[in-house]
Write an enzyme that holds these catalytic residues in place. Structure first.
Site, mmCIF file in Angstrom:
data_model
loop_
_atom_site.group_PDB
_atom_site.id
_atom_site.type_symbol
_atom_site.label_atom_id
_atom_site.label_comp_id
_atom_site.label_asym_id
_atom_site.label_seq_id
_atom_site.Cartn_x
_atom_site.Cartn_y
_atom_site.Cartn_z
ATOM 1 N N LYS A 22 66.132 118.355 31.452
ATOM 2 C CA LYS A 22 66.921 118.680 30.444
ATOM 3 C C LYS A 22 66.182 120.288 30.196
ATOM 4 C CE LYS A 22 64.985 117.199 26.332
ATOM 5 N NZ LYS A 22 64.371 118.227 25.316
ATOM 6 N N CYS A 116 60.204 120.183 13.628
ATOM 7 C CA CYS A 116 60.618 118.883 13.952
ATOM 8 C C CYS A 116 59.475 117.776 13.525
ATOM 9 C CB CYS A 116 61.069 118.729 15.047
ATOM 10 S SG CYS A 116 59.983 118.980 16.319
ATOM 11 N N ILE A 327 48.329 119.417 22.378
ATOM 12 C CA ILE A 327 49.171 120.593 22.179
ATOM 13 C C ILE A 327 50.147 120.257 20.851
ATOM 14 C CG2 ILE A 327 51.687 120.845 23.411
ATOM 15 C CD1 ILE A 327 49.316 121.230 25.382
ATOM 16 N N ARG A 397 69.337 112.630 22.874
ATOM 17 C CA ARG A 397 69.242 114.038 23.221
ATOM 18 C C ARG A 397 68.691 114.395 24.630
ATOM 19 N NH1 ARG A 397 65.549 116.817 19.099
ATOM 20 N NH2 ARG A 397 65.788 118.430 20.461
HETATM 21 C C1 EPZ Z 1 58.533 123.002 25.354
HETATM 22 O O1 EPZ Z 1 58.623 122.699 23.821
HETATM 23 C C2 EPZ Z 1 59.653 121.464 25.520
HETATM 24 N N1 EPZ Z 1 60.824 121.781 25.122
HETATM 25 C C3 EPZ Z 1 58.863 120.461 24.792
HETATM 26 O O2 EPZ Z 1 59.495 119.107 25.095
HETATM 27 C C4 EPZ Z 1 57.424 120.253 25.354
HETATM 28 O O3 EPZ Z 1 56.719 119.439 24.652
HETATM 29 C C5 EPZ Z 1 56.674 121.381 25.285
HETATM 30 O O4 EPZ Z 1 57.336 122.567 25.842
HETATM 31 C C6 EPZ Z 1 55.024 121.437 25.523
HETATM 32 O O5 EPZ Z 1 55.305 121.256 27.196
HETATM 33 C C7 EPZ Z 1 61.718 122.351 26.060
HETATM 34 O O6 EPZ Z 1 61.204 122.886 26.894
HETATM 35 C C8 EPZ Z 1 63.230 122.647 25.542
HETATM 36 P P1 EPZ Z 1 55.359 125.232 23.477
HETATM 37 P P2 EPZ Z 1 58.112 124.541 23.198
HETATM 38 O O7 EPZ Z 1 55.991 126.553 23.091
HETATM 39 O O8 EPZ Z 1 58.415 125.457 24.223
HETATM 40 C C9 EPZ Z 1 52.897 126.061 19.653
HETATM 41 C C10 EPZ Z 1 60.880 117.223 24.681
HETATM 42 O O9 EPZ Z 1 60.216 116.263 24.364
HETATM 43 N N2 EPZ Z 1 53.615 127.385 19.469
HETATM 44 O O10 EPZ Z 1 54.781 125.089 24.861
HETATM 45 O O11 EPZ Z 1 58.632 124.404 21.813
HETATM 46 C C11 EPZ Z 1 53.743 125.096 19.564
HETATM 47 O O12 EPZ Z 1 53.770 124.721 18.003
HETATM 48 C C12 EPZ Z 1 60.276 118.432 23.991
HETATM 49 O O13 EPZ Z 1 61.435 117.549 25.588
HETATM 50 C C13 EPZ Z 1 53.275 128.162 18.543
HETATM 51 O O14 EPZ Z 1 52.299 128.253 17.712
HETATM 52 O O15 EPZ Z 1 56.687 124.022 23.312
HETATM 53 C C14 EPZ Z 1 52.995 123.826 20.222
HETATM 54 O O16 EPZ Z 1 51.855 123.397 19.334
HETATM 55 C C15 EPZ Z 1 59.364 118.282 22.855
HETATM 56 N N3 EPZ Z 1 54.161 129.423 18.372
HETATM 57 C C16 EPZ Z 1 52.199 124.634 21.327
HETATM 58 O O17 EPZ Z 1 52.187 126.113 20.999
HETATM 59 C C17 EPZ Z 1 54.974 129.672 19.107
HETATM 60 O O18 EPZ Z 1 55.858 130.831 19.127
HETATM 61 C C18 EPZ Z 1 52.949 124.571 22.711
HETATM 62 O O19 EPZ Z 1 54.391 124.720 22.317
HETATM 63 C C19 EPZ Z 1 55.334 129.039 20.244
HETATM 64 C C20 EPZ Z 1 54.828 127.568 20.364
#
Ligand code: EPZ
Length: 418
Positions: A22, A116, A327, A397
């Site tokens: 996904k 979320c 994370i 999802r």
């Molecule tokens: C991706 O989300 C995945 N989703 C998530 O999977 C996964 O948990 C996550 O990466 C970490 O591996 C998809 O690929 C669609 P991040 P993403 O940006 O990109 C903070 C699932 O269950 N952050 O690596 O949103 C954020 O809040 C989902 O399939 C900022 O602060 O994750 C988090 O604490 C859940 N500002 C950390 O960084 C930003 O602009 C890592 O988030 C972006 C992120």
């Protein structure tokens, strides 16, 4: 309202085929906004987030044909760059259309995805990159409204923190241009690498400088290709835990061993054995159960998307185990539901202490996010009696045919419309 009902205490047997990823499919689908020519994607999992992304691409002017797990994306030359709230609100990955829309049209209006259950999940890092890459971003009434402000050449950008989505935004925003963009401190998740392989196959010029650093030489256009999405490593990891928690010997077919290294390392410490044959089918045989300590980290560390699943495994493991969630700021929503089933888990900030218990009792429980809901399914497989899981839409999802796959392996599981 759909519910999943599981009768616990049954071993699993046989084998499970893993679907396409996904989290690799979503950025690759968003990347098709960069193409004029037709793209054919294979091994795309038919799960709700994918269907939402397909809807979003259709509102942005793409014509899409879905045939089982094959998705064909055709161009219609309609210039659309407005991604509506009602499509983005249910699927955070909607923000991934912003980067390619700006690369293509130099302007876009995309709904902010909103938070979320697992955290605020801001997009400030995505927007910071776009600003450095020459775009002005305004936030108005829940939308990001961006447009080209200047045409800086040769950007050299370093992410303040490792972000999967922001790395994908940067790559998607830099492929079509006449600039050279250097991006440092990028995420290395296999899903990001799959996006890079897809784009390079279509003619993008993306090269690694060193471990977490890329240089992208923008090109005029990308050629239409056929591409097979990588297997879903988190789905594979989830079924490995299903085998471990039920003490079953199970084979997981068509995995990518490298993608599972960090998950297998933790499961071996816990006490399972496994072997991988030449066709990359992985046979897992649980041996003993030892308490362990796990900390989530960006790839190649232990994935946060496996945190809830490993917790369900540790609940029934004698001794004290510890999980640190490094994370997301609020990814322990499954703990209260596990405790209602008889688990003994204490939370302190981003740490969970799990004191092993002998038995879990089936209960009516509620899912809050994709991975929390699958952790309750895993607990239900070994709980005494019946477990009823509400809010099944979270599961739908991200897991393709989960009930069917588990039932085929002997689980007493069904989905009902209550
Ligand atoms: C991706 O989300 C995945 N989703 C998530 O999977 C996964 O948990 C996550 O990466 C970490 O591996 C998809 O690929 C669609 P991040 P993403 O940006 O990109 C903070 C699932 O269950 N952050 O690596 O949103 C954020 O809040 C989902 O399939 C900022 O602060 O994750 C988090 O604490 C859940 N500002 C950390 O960084 C930003 O602009 C890592 O988030 C972006 C992120």
């Amino acid at each position: 309202m759909k519910k999943i009902i599981i009768r616990g205490g049954y071993k699993l047997h046989g084998s499970i085929n893993i679907s396409g990823s996904k989290n690799a499919s979503l950025p690759i689908l968003a990347a098709t906004l960069l193409f004029e020519e037709t793209v054919i994607l294979e091994n795309v999992p038919m799960v709700k987030d994918i269907l939402t992304m397909i809807n979003l691409l259709e509102t942005l002017g793409k014509k899409i044909i879905v045939k089982k797990n094959q998705v064909t994306i055709l161009n219609t030359n309609k210039k659309k760059y407005f991604a509506k709230y009602d499509l983005v609100k249910t699927m955070r990955a909607g923000i991934l259309v912003l980067g390619p829309l700006l690369a293509k049209f130099e302007k876009a209006k995309v709904s902010l995805p909103g938070g979320c259950a697992i955290g605020a999940r801001p997009v400030d890092i995505h927007l910071d990159f776009l600003k450095k890459n020459g775009f002005k971003n305004e936030i108005k009434k829940g939308y990001v409204i961006s447009s080209r402000q200047n045409n800086k050449k040769n950007i050299n950008y370093t992410f303040s923190k490792i972000s999967v989505g922001a790395t994908e935004t940067a790559i998607l925003n830099s492929c079509l241009s006449n600039n050279k963009t250097k991006i440092n401190n990028i995420a290395l998740e296999p899903e990001v690498i799959d996006l890079i392989s897809f784009l390079k196959k279509a003619g993008a010029k993306i090269n690694f400088n060193k471990k977490r650093s890329l240089t992208i030489q923008g090109v005029k256009n990308l050629k239409g290709i056929k591409y097979k999405i990588m297997p879903d490593r988190i789905e594979a990891g989830t079924y490995l835990v299903a085998a471990a928690i039920t003490n079953s010997v199970l084979t997981i077919n068509n995995i990518v061993p490298k993608h599972l290294e960090n998950i297998l390392k933790v499961l071996m410490k816990f006490g399972v054995q496994f072997k991988i044959n030449k066709k990359n089918d992985l046979k897992i045989s649980p041996k003993i159960r030892k308490p362990i300590n796990v900390t989530t980290a960006p790839y190649p560390g232990f994935p946060t998307d496996m945190q809830a699943q490993i917790m369900s495994l540790l609940v029934l493991t004698k001794g004290t185990s510890n999980i640190k969630e490094d994370i997301f700021e609020n990814r322990f929503l499954h703990v209260s539901e596990l405790n209602r089933m008889g688990a003994n888990i204490k939370i302190e900030n981003n740490k969970a202490k799990i004191i092993g218990t002998n038995v879990l009792s089936g209960a009516e429980v509620m899912a809050t996010d994709l991975r929390a809901s699958v952790c309750l399914v895993l607990a239900g497989l070994v709980a005494r009696g019946e477990t009823i899981i509400n809010r099944v839409y979270h599961l739908e999802r991200g897991y393709e045919n989960l009930v069917k796959k588990l039932k085929k392996c002997g689980a007493k599981i069904k989905i009902i419309n209550a």
